[in-house]
Design a protein around this motif. Structure first.
Motif, mmCIF file in Angstrom:
data_model
loop_
_atom_site.group_PDB
_atom_site.id
_atom_site.type_symbol
_atom_site.label_atom_id
_atom_site.label_comp_id
_atom_site.label_asym_id
_atom_site.label_seq_id
_atom_site.Cartn_x
_atom_site.Cartn_y
_atom_site.Cartn_z
ATOM 1 N N ARG A 27 0.950 -1.239 0.186
ATOM 2 C CA ARG A 27 0.065 0.123 -0.082
ATOM 3 C C ARG A 27 0.822 1.219 0.014
ATOM 4 N NH1 ARG A 27 -3.154 -3.099 3.435
ATOM 5 N NH2 ARG A 27 -1.963 -2.018 5.482
ATOM 6 N N LEU A 28 2.013 1.194 0.690
ATOM 7 C CA LEU A 28 2.954 2.417 0.761
ATOM 8 C C LEU A 28 3.419 2.599 -0.538
ATOM 9 C CD1 LEU A 28 4.396 4.736 2.394
ATOM 10 C CD2 LEU A 28 5.973 2.914 2.854
ATOM 11 N N PHE A 29 4.069 1.457 -1.240
ATOM 12 C CA PHE A 29 4.543 1.703 -2.492
ATOM 13 C C PHE A 29 3.508 2.259 -3.491
ATOM 14 C CE2 PHE A 29 5.478 -0.041 -6.869
ATOM 15 C CZ PHE A 29 6.618 0.602 -7.000
ATOM 16 N N THR A 30 2.339 1.692 -3.713
ATOM 17 C CA THR A 30 1.185 1.985 -4.509
ATOM 18 C C THR A 30 0.788 3.541 -4.249
ATOM 19 O OG1 THR A 30 0.205 -0.133 -4.401
ATOM 20 C CG2 THR A 30 -1.164 1.623 -5.358
ATOM 21 N N GLY A 31 0.688 4.039 -2.920
ATOM 22 C CA GLY A 31 0.468 5.324 -2.748
ATOM 23 C C GLY A 31 1.638 6.209 -3.145
ATOM 24 N N THR A 32 2.767 5.741 -3.055
ATOM 25 C CA THR A 32 3.828 6.826 -3.371
ATOM 26 C C THR A 32 4.138 6.873 -4.941
ATOM 27 O OG1 THR A 32 5.313 5.720 -1.489
ATOM 28 C CG2 THR A 32 6.500 6.901 -3.290
ATOM 29 N N VAL A 33 3.859 5.733 -5.806
ATOM 30 C CA VAL A 33 3.756 5.811 -7.093
ATOM 31 C C VAL A 33 2.580 6.891 -7.694
ATOM 32 C CG1 VAL A 33 3.375 4.449 -9.083
ATOM 33 C CG2 VAL A 33 4.738 3.527 -7.444
ATOM 34 N N TRP A 34 1.276 6.709 -7.137
ATOM 35 C CA TRP A 34 0.224 7.618 -7.237
ATOM 36 C C TRP A 34 0.611 8.797 -7.163
ATOM 37 C CZ3 TRP A 34 -4.130 7.252 -9.652
ATOM 38 C CH2 TRP A 34 -4.697 6.000 -10.345
ATOM 39 N N GLY A 35 1.113 9.224 -5.746
ATOM 40 C CA GLY A 35 1.484 10.667 -5.624
ATOM 41 C C GLY A 35 2.543 11.002 -6.418
ATOM 42 N N VAL A 36 3.617 10.264 -6.753
ATOM 43 C CA VAL A 36 4.594 11.092 -7.786
ATOM 44 C C VAL A 36 3.769 11.103 -9.001
ATOM 45 C CG1 VAL A 36 6.703 10.426 -8.659
ATOM 46 C CG2 VAL A 36 6.390 10.006 -6.512
ATOM 47 N N GLY A 37 3.073 10.272 -9.643
ATOM 48 C CA GLY A 37 2.367 10.665 -10.853
ATOM 49 C C GLY A 37 1.613 11.664 -10.907
ATOM 50 N N ILE A 38 0.772 11.957 -9.825
ATOM 51 C CA ILE A 38 -0.154 13.105 -9.774
ATOM 52 C C ILE A 38 0.707 14.388 -9.691
ATOM 53 C CG2 ILE A 38 -1.655 14.221 -8.385
ATOM 54 C CD1 ILE A 38 -2.939 11.389 -7.655
ATOM 55 N N ILE A 39 1.719 14.461 -9.108
ATOM 56 C CA ILE A 39 2.666 15.539 -8.904
ATOM 57 C C ILE A 39 3.363 15.757 -10.252
ATOM 58 C CG2 ILE A 39 4.863 16.535 -7.871
ATOM 59 C CD1 ILE A 39 4.168 15.072 -5.535
ATOM 60 N N VAL A 40 3.899 14.774 -11.132
ATOM 61 C CA VAL A 40 4.287 15.088 -12.273
ATOM 62 C C VAL A 40 3.249 15.676 -13.300
ATOM 63 C CG1 VAL A 40 5.252 13.882 -14.141
ATOM 64 C CG2 VAL A 40 6.077 13.351 -12.164
ATOM 65 N N ILE A 41 2.173 14.872 -13.152
ATOM 66 C CA ILE A 41 1.097 15.566 -14.197
ATOM 67 C C ILE A 41 0.498 16.846 -13.847
ATOM 68 C CG2 ILE A 41 -1.539 14.951 -14.902
ATOM 69 C CD1 ILE A 41 -0.900 12.114 -14.424
ATOM 70 N N LEU A 42 0.655 17.277 -12.640
ATOM 71 C CA LEU A 42 0.175 18.614 -12.294
ATOM 72 C C LEU A 42 1.175 19.748 -12.891
ATOM 73 C CD1 LEU A 42 -1.511 18.105 -8.802
ATOM 74 C CD2 LEU A 42 -2.692 18.706 -10.884
ATOM 75 N N PHE A 43 2.628 19.238 -12.618
ATOM 76 C CA PHE A 43 3.690 20.208 -12.766
ATOM 77 C C PHE A 43 3.645 20.276 -14.440
ATOM 78 C CE2 PHE A 43 8.022 20.433 -14.618
ATOM 79 C CZ PHE A 43 8.364 21.397 -13.892
ATOM 80 N N ILE A 44 3.181 19.093 -15.213
ATOM 81 C CA ILE A 44 3.289 19.275 -16.770
ATOM 82 C C ILE A 44 1.971 20.326 -17.023
ATOM 83 C CG2 ILE A 44 3.050 18.222 -18.820
ATOM 84 C CD1 ILE A 44 4.287 15.781 -17.716
ATOM 85 N N VAL A 45 0.791 20.007 -16.456
ATOM 86 C CA VAL A 45 -0.314 21.023 -16.862
ATOM 87 C C VAL A 45 -0.240 22.318 -16.387
ATOM 88 C CG1 VAL A 45 -2.648 21.301 -16.252
ATOM 89 C CG2 VAL A 45 -1.818 18.926 -16.609
ATOM 90 N N GLY A 46 0.359 22.442 -15.053
ATOM 91 C CA GLY A 46 0.828 23.989 -14.717
ATOM 92 C C GLY A 46 1.823 24.626 -15.727
ATOM 93 N N LEU A 47 2.918 23.838 -16.041
ATOM 94 C CA LEU A 47 3.886 24.619 -16.905
ATOM 95 C C LEU A 47 3.252 24.913 -18.222
ATOM 96 C CD1 LEU A 47 6.807 25.049 -17.465
ATOM 97 C CD2 LEU A 47 7.115 22.712 -18.214
#
Length: 302
Positions: A27-47
């Motif tokens: 669960r920790l690994f899955t949550g980490t992957v989801w969190g990193v993925g969401i952060i990257v997507i938000l960064f790209i959209v914001g840029l």
């Protein structure tokens, strides 16, 4: 006669503890992957939002088809935008056939010896060489040796050399990734090696090959260092100039020139609009190159 095995209470407790720990780590690994993925997507959209919010609403057909102005405001990007597509198409017409042929040869026909390993190392090394090195090569070849000056032809060939190593490596790895069972099945049905490559291997490897072409096309469209050194920063001033020996300033070069050396009063607005056009076209290129992949996947599902 059955033998009953008694499980020690401590063993059952240890197994349950390990199982609970594994579930928690999962669960920790899955949550980490989801969190990193969401952060990257938000960064790209914001840029993308920051780059497009000012330039995109100001775009007009006059700007897209207009001729750049050196002093007065209100200039467009027509010739530079045309040169971008012209140089891109010419470079792809040169690099795609050679890159695909070289990748297929290395994956299917090349012998497994030290010479081929050296060739692979050289190709990988060229893939990471800075683009300005290919620009210097273009100057040495077209400007100094052939003495034809800064031209669209020199820019297209130099960009093709820049794209060749990436296309070769992507094609080789995509072809190597095709399962051996598919090749053996084709041979068992009586197909020749060439027929197997054309009708079995390449359709399966199409996704990887098209991804490589898409990456190189986007890189070539936004390239500036090679163009500045081999085609210059100016254009012929004509909207549809197909002369290969004309100056070939592209949109990326025009954006660099506007930001660094231009003296027009509306340089900031031109830079913002040029940035929006450049990003939009690169995204459009990625979408267009994905269309064959969508048709190929639908064909395989039917």
């Amino acid at each position: 006669m059955s033998v009953k095995r008694e499980v020690h209470p401590g063993t059952a407790y240890s197994f349950g503890k390990r199982r609970a720990s594994s579930a928690w780590m999962d669960r920790l690994f899955t949550g980490t992957v989801w969190g990193v993925g969401i952060i990257v997507i938000l960064f790209i959209v914001g840029l993308l939002f920051l780059l497009l919010q000012k330039g995109l609403p100001m775009l007009s057909w006059d700007f897209l088809y207009g001729v750049p102005s050196e002093i007065e405001e209100g200039g467009g990007i027509g010739p530079a935008l045309f040169n971008s597509f012209y140089v891109l198409i010419l470079s792809l017409l040169i690099s795609i056939p050679i890159g695909l042929a070289a990748g297929i040869y290395l994956a299917e026909f090349a012998p497994n010896n030290k010479l081929i390993e050296v060739v692979r190392i050289c190709v990988e090394g060229l893939s990471s060489v800075p683009s300005i090195i290919f620009g210097l090569f273009g100057i040495a070849l077209f400007v100094e040796y052939f003495e034809i000056g800064l031209t669209i032809l020199g820019a297209a060939v130099s960009l093709a050399f820049l794209n060749l190593p990436v296309l070769t490596r992507v094609t080789e790895e995509s072809v190597r990734a095709v399962p051996t069972e598919l090749r053996n099945g084709s041979f068992a049905l009586g197909a020749t090696h060439l027929q197997t490559i054309g009708q079995v291997v390449l359709p399966v490897a199409l996704n990887g090959i098209m991804t490589g072409i898409c990456l190189t096309a986007g890189r070539a469209f936004g390239e500036s260092a090679v163009i500045i050194l081999t085609a210059g920063v100016s254009t012929s001033g004509e909207m549809w100039d197909f002369n290969l020996l004309s100056p070939g300033g592209t949109l990326a070069v025009h954006l660099w020139y506007i930001q660094s050396e231009a003296i027009v009063p509306d340089a900031e607005q031109i830079a913002q609009k040029s940035t929006a056009v450049l990003i939009f076209v690169v995204l459009l290129i990625n979408i267009l190159f994905r269309v064959p992949l969508w048709f190929n996947s639908r064909k395989n599902q039917m």
